[in-house]
Design a protein around this motif. Sequence first.
Motif, mmCIF file in Angstrom:
data_model
loop_
_atom_site.group_PDB
_atom_site.id
_atom_site.type_symbol
_atom_site.label_atom_id
_atom_site.label_comp_id
_atom_site.label_asym_id
_atom_site.label_seq_id
_atom_site.Cartn_x
_atom_site.Cartn_y
_atom_site.Cartn_z
ATOM 1 N N UNK A 4 0.718 -1.173 0.028
ATOM 2 C CA UNK A 4 -0.110 0.000 0.068
ATOM 3 C C UNK A 4 0.847 1.350 -0.057
ATOM 4 N N UNK A 5 1.986 1.250 0.774
ATOM 5 C CA UNK A 5 2.802 2.493 0.777
ATOM 6 C C UNK A 5 3.561 2.662 -0.316
ATOM 7 N N UNK A 6 3.915 1.697 -0.880
ATOM 8 C CA UNK A 6 4.625 1.788 -2.444
ATOM 9 C C UNK A 6 3.581 2.409 -3.370
ATOM 10 N N UNK A 7 2.449 1.566 -3.297
ATOM 11 C CA UNK A 7 1.323 2.001 -4.399
ATOM 12 C C UNK A 7 1.047 3.332 -4.259
ATOM 13 N N UNK A 8 0.654 4.071 -3.066
ATOM 14 C CA UNK A 8 0.456 5.353 -3.010
ATOM 15 C C UNK A 8 1.556 6.235 -3.047
ATOM 16 N N UNK A 9 2.823 5.807 -3.298
ATOM 17 C CA UNK A 9 3.739 6.672 -3.892
ATOM 18 C C UNK A 9 4.025 6.510 -5.193
ATOM 19 N N UNK A 10 3.302 5.669 -6.198
ATOM 20 C CA UNK A 10 3.541 5.180 -7.277
ATOM 21 C C UNK A 10 4.622 4.422 -7.615
ATOM 22 N N UNK A 11 5.368 3.596 -6.462
ATOM 23 C CA UNK A 11 6.472 3.030 -6.783
ATOM 24 C C UNK A 11 6.392 1.559 -6.737
ATOM 25 N N UNK A 12 7.347 0.922 -7.162
ATOM 26 C CA UNK A 12 7.113 -0.717 -7.360
ATOM 27 C C UNK A 12 8.729 -1.026 -6.725
ATOM 28 N N UNK A 13 8.920 -2.392 -6.383
ATOM 29 C CA UNK A 13 10.076 -2.606 -5.901
ATOM 30 C C UNK A 13 11.319 -2.494 -6.974
ATOM 31 N N UNK A 14 12.366 -2.295 -6.614
ATOM 32 C CA UNK A 14 13.386 -1.919 -7.873
ATOM 33 C C UNK A 14 14.505 -3.158 -7.532
ATOM 34 N N UNK A 15 14.617 -4.256 -8.263
ATOM 35 C CA UNK A 15 15.225 -5.325 -8.463
ATOM 36 C C UNK A 15 17.061 -4.999 -8.349
ATOM 37 N N UNK A 16 17.084 -3.951 -8.919
ATOM 38 C CA UNK A 16 18.693 -3.569 -8.929
ATOM 39 C C UNK A 16 19.233 -3.224 -7.842
ATOM 40 N N UNK A 17 18.334 -2.453 -6.748
ATOM 41 C CA UNK A 17 18.462 -2.283 -5.632
ATOM 42 C C UNK A 17 18.195 -3.186 -4.615
ATOM 43 N N UNK A 18 17.994 -4.186 -5.002
ATOM 44 C CA UNK A 18 17.866 -5.467 -4.111
ATOM 45 C C UNK A 18 16.820 -5.098 -2.944
ATOM 46 N N UNK A 19 15.614 -4.551 -3.721
ATOM 47 C CA UNK A 19 14.481 -4.123 -2.623
ATOM 48 C C UNK A 19 13.510 -5.527 -2.706
ATOM 49 N N UNK A 20 13.939 -6.586 -1.860
ATOM 50 C CA UNK A 20 13.490 -7.613 -1.395
ATOM 51 C C UNK A 20 13.037 -7.442 0.085
ATOM 52 N N UNK A 21 11.845 -6.987 0.412
ATOM 53 C CA UNK A 21 11.193 -6.746 1.775
ATOM 54 C C UNK A 21 11.061 -7.698 2.629
ATOM 55 N N UNK A 22 11.649 -7.763 3.892
ATOM 56 C CA UNK A 22 11.286 -9.038 4.551
ATOM 57 C C UNK A 22 9.623 -8.822 5.278
ATOM 58 N N UNK A 23 9.032 -9.885 4.879
ATOM 59 C CA UNK A 23 7.608 -9.671 5.293
ATOM 60 C C UNK A 23 7.139 -10.831 6.340
ATOM 61 N N UNK A 24 8.229 -11.470 6.881
ATOM 62 C CA UNK A 24 7.750 -12.450 7.983
ATOM 63 C C UNK A 24 8.224 -11.768 9.248
ATOM 64 N N UNK A 25 7.242 -11.026 10.023
ATOM 65 C CA UNK A 25 7.496 -10.400 11.106
ATOM 66 C C UNK A 25 8.255 -11.062 12.240
ATOM 67 N N UNK A 26 8.094 -12.282 12.508
ATOM 68 C CA UNK A 26 8.400 -13.142 13.363
ATOM 69 C C UNK A 26 9.946 -13.505 13.228
#
Length: 336
Positions: free
Chosen positions: A9-31
């Motif tokens: 949601x945060x990315x979409x609201x800024x019109x952004x998508x994950x950038x592979x070149x910058x290693x934008x793999x977000x950790x989504x397992x909060x545990x």
Amino acid sequence: MQTKHEIQRLLASAGARPNKKLGQNFLIDLNLMRLLIDAADIRKNDVVLEVGCGTGSFTEGLAEVAGRVVAAEYDKILARIAMQQLQDAEHVTIVNTDILESKNKLAPQIVEELARAKAELGGRLLLVANLPYNAGTSVMANLVGGTGEGLQNRPEGAENAVFEGENGVLGGGEKVGGGVGEPGIGLVADAMYVTVQKEVAQRMVAEPGGKLYGILSILIGACGESEILRILPPSVFWPAPGVESAMVSFERQAGKAARIRNMSVFKEIVNLFMGHRRKMMQACTKFAKGSELGGITDWGDIFDEAGVNPQMRPEKVLPDEFVEIANACAVRLGRK
Ligand SMILES: C[S@@+](CC[C@H](N)C(=O)[O-])C[C@H]1O[C@@H](n2cnc3c(N)ncnc32)[C@H](O)[C@@H]1O
């Protein structure tokens, strides 16, 4: 800390998508995020460096426990999102910058922030981060061997840790810089708790003799201890990367690191020999010509003093043995 949907949601609201070149793999397992933060045992007088804060998800968790968090984020849009998310956290500083001023040097602004915060709080300096694959190894190398650039009150005798590595991974053709003759070791991390590609974690803990044993393994082995905490499947990140990752720790052992008489000479030595890892130690010495180490004429005595067989191959030499060789050289060069 943010769920996958919140990040999307945060990315979409800024019109952004994950950038592979910058290693934008977000950790989504909060545990898992919590596990890494707990493992780091962060205290209220500790300063935490986070490299690549993304949308600020992990930063929020760090802010709950750390005395101060300094986060670097290269991506302008993500840095802005993270700043908004953490706008009420006065002890968090987010800087929109490349953490590496050059491949071999941390951004001076970050180093200054860290040095100031550490002096104020009096605690440890920790790197706790889900590191971007393209910069992670260089960042860790600088924080183990010392980074002095940008420090206003550089300690006497301080040197800069200067590392070079292909795509941020110090592999077969790796080289660690920091020429003989540089001053001071500057800022170092007391501990690091990070998520990196599995292969990088394996390099950090590699033992002599294996193909993953290299400059990063030697530097880490000479200054402290590393441990792989957890192997992570691609599915705990969004988007899922193509390779496995690992959580890995490094704890500096002050006594161990203090045996290195001159970090700069140590790095030169490791470079010299590991640059020819399959030749014999004795044979590698001819490659010292043209550098300050080229002035050393009694390598046989040095190997004797260090208790290293000159016919051994560098890839089998222990970190402690490289320390002994470097110390003997430092004495001869008047750089002890
Ligand atoms: C693996 S993501 C981690 C994001 C977030 N901290 C998390 O845990 O999900 C790596 C982050 O590092 C950022 N990054 C990549 N290269 C960087 C660099 N050289 N300096 C600072 N940040 C960088 C990327 O934009 C990305 O946000």
